[in-house]
Every structure is written in C-alpha cells, then in structure tokens.
Scaffold this active site. Sequence first.
Site, PDB file in Angstrom:
ATOM      1  N   ASP A 163      -3.259  40.443  99.144  1.00 36.45           N
ATOM      2  CA  ASP A 163      -3.817  39.457  98.219  1.00 36.45           C
ATOM      3  C   ASP A 163      -4.086  38.127  98.898  1.00 36.45           C
ATOM      4  O   ASP A 163      -3.663  37.881 100.033  1.00 36.45           O
ATOM      5  CB  ASP A 163      -2.880  39.276  97.017  1.00 36.45           C
ATOM      6  CG  ASP A 163      -1.415  39.158  97.416  1.00 36.45           C
ATOM      7  OD1 ASP A 163      -1.146  38.850  98.586  1.00 36.45           O
ATOM      8  OD2 ASP A 163      -0.555  39.367  96.552  1.00 36.45           O
ATOM      9  N   ASN A 192       9.010  39.384  88.113  1.00 35.54           N
ATOM     10  CA  ASN A 192       8.508  40.043  86.901  1.00 35.54           C
ATOM     11  C   ASN A 192       8.020  41.466  87.180  1.00 35.54           C
ATOM     12  O   ASN A 192       7.377  42.077  86.340  1.00 35.54           O
ATOM     13  CB  ASN A 192       7.388  39.205  86.269  1.00 35.54           C
ATOM     14  CG  ASN A 192       6.187  39.046  87.193  1.00 35.54           C
ATOM     15  OD1 ASN A 192       6.154  39.646  88.275  1.00 35.54           O
ATOM     16  ND2 ASN A 192       5.209  38.263  86.785  1.00 35.54           N
ATOM     17  N   HIS A 229       5.891  42.357  89.607  1.00 30.82           N
ATOM     18  CA  HIS A 229       4.539  42.501  90.162  1.00 30.82           C
ATOM     19  C   HIS A 229       4.568  43.002  91.597  1.00 30.82           C
ATOM     20  O   HIS A 229       5.522  42.770  92.337  1.00 30.82           O
ATOM     21  CB  HIS A 229       3.702  41.217  89.996  1.00 30.82           C
ATOM     22  CG  HIS A 229       4.018  40.085  90.913  1.00 30.82           C
ATOM     23  ND1 HIS A 229       4.083  38.780  90.484  1.00 30.82           N
ATOM     24  CD2 HIS A 229       4.244  40.031  92.239  1.00 30.82           C
ATOM     25  CE1 HIS A 229       4.339  37.989  91.508  1.00 30.82           C
ATOM     26  NE2 HIS A 229       4.451  38.730  92.584  1.00 30.82           N
ATOM     27  N   GLU A 258       0.026  41.584  87.936  1.00 30.89           N
ATOM     28  CA  GLU A 258       0.984  41.023  86.994  1.00 30.89           C
ATOM     29  C   GLU A 258       1.241  42.005  85.841  1.00 30.89           C
ATOM     30  O   GLU A 258       0.416  42.895  85.585  1.00 30.89           O
ATOM     31  CB  GLU A 258       0.423  39.721  86.422  1.00 30.89           C
ATOM     32  CG  GLU A 258       0.182  38.633  87.458  1.00 30.89           C
ATOM     33  CD  GLU A 258       1.465  37.937  87.927  1.00 30.89           C
ATOM     34  OE1 GLU A 258       2.532  38.578  87.952  1.00 30.89           O
ATOM     35  OE2 GLU A 258       1.383  36.759  88.285  1.00 30.89           O
TER      36      GLU A 258
END
Length: 255
Positions: free
Chosen positions: A67, A136, A138, A143
């Site tokens: 990313d 979380n 990811h 996400e």
Amino acid sequence: MRIVIAKDYQALSKKAAHIIAGQLIMKPDSVLGLATGSTPLGTYQTLVTMVEDGLASFSQAQTFNLDEYYGLGPQDPQSYYYFMQQNLFSRVDMRSNCIHIPDGLAGDVQMECLRYEEQIRRHGGIDLQLLGIGRNGHIGFNEPDLKFEAITHLVALDQDTIEANARFFDEPSQVPRQAISMGIKTIMHARKILLLASGKEKASTVYQMVYGDIRPELPASVLQIHPDVTIIVDEAAAEGLAQMRGTDTSYIRIE
Ligand code: GLP
C-alpha cells in the site's frame, strides 16, 4: 495455518527474516510482497545484516508493496516508498527498477490500481507476501467493511487506523485520510503468506483472526482459508491462542 510463537520481538524478527531469506535462496528471482508499519522493522534490519554477511541477496528479486498513502509522493518522509528506501531497499542489493509501490500521486487512481494489478500479474504473481496486522484486523489497508474488497483500490482510512498511525506524524491531522491498497484477492493470490504480530495490543485481534468467523469486519480472518499461511507472533500477541490448539492449526514455539 502454521503458528510460530516466538519468545520476543527479536526472535520473531529473526524467524521472519530467515523465512524470507530462505525464499530468496530457493528462488532468487522471487516476487516478494512487502509491508510497512513498525512490526516488520526488525525483520528488515535482520535481512540487511544477512545481505551484508552474504547470507541473502535481493539482486534478482522483484518487490510489490501492499500500500501507499494517497497524496504522498516518494520524496515525502511519511510515504511508504520513503519508509522502504530507508529501512530496506537502500541498504540491500535491490535493483531500483524492480521495486513496485502504488503511486500515491497518481492523477487517475482507478488506472493506477489496474496498472498495479497488471504489473503483479506480468511478473508471475507474488511468491511470498509479508503482512502486519492493524489493531482493527486490517491487512494492507483493507479496513473492516461489509464486503471483502477484491483488488487494488482507493481506501478511506478508519478513524482507528488514523489514530494508530498518528504516532509516525507530528500531528494527527497530518495523517492522510486515504490510501491505495492491494485488495484481499490480490493478497490471497500470493502463493505463501507470512503474517507478523507483536505486542499485547494485537492479542485479541490475532485470536479473532485465527479462531473467529471469517468476515469482512475482521479482514485478516480471510487468511484462515489460504492454503499456506505462517503467522509469527511474540508471546504478548499470542496471549489467548495457547489454550485453543485446534486440529487445523499447528503450533511451533521458538526461543
Ligand atoms: C499500517 C499498514 C499495515 C500494517 C499496519 C500495522 O496501517 N498499512 O500494512 O500492518 O499499519 O502497523 P504496525 O506494525 O505498526 O502495528
């Protein structure tokens, strides 16, 4: 899934570096998928030392990063391009034309995402994908969502991710709100996956990734159905896993 429980962060980093170096020995022109974040830093440092000692070489490798922040160029010290240069590429024998990272300044994001997918495909797909995991759940910047986003795409970052990553910036307001990330299908197409998690704050996420339902609200849970996943956790991140030794999961403990 293979789960390796390492005594501490140093042992985790050493084991991960050995797996990547082994991949490069078995296939020097490997296509490696690489990750940013603080977790792989020790792995990269160990790899740098191994290259210096002649134990590993990136000279024929291709790399694709997961990313990049949208809006940041390669010269920006907060960009993932810059991070990779600082922590790995400039310190090993990597050819610059074999480094691939999404272009955070792309004018046409849609085109950039398709171009990135095409580049991965043209190089024969990813042999080994290195992953961290967000608090979380990811992976890359995929996400929690209502569906798994398949291919490379533009992501709106979660508030939790912005807060977690604010530690790398002077001000939380400087954290970009968007990123370009490989999709879940892109990641799942890798032949092998190596995920690293360190520290207590990842323990409950790791537990859910391994034993929870497979659901897009916890993106990393999809790895349960990948045929070749190794997860290396330190003891702090492994809290909660130990008493759950299922039959489809093998555990290895290293010092
Ligand atoms: C970022 C990256 C992820 C990484 C995550 C966890 O959001 N996009 O690829 O896994 O951070 O980072 P850390 O390793 O610092 O906990």
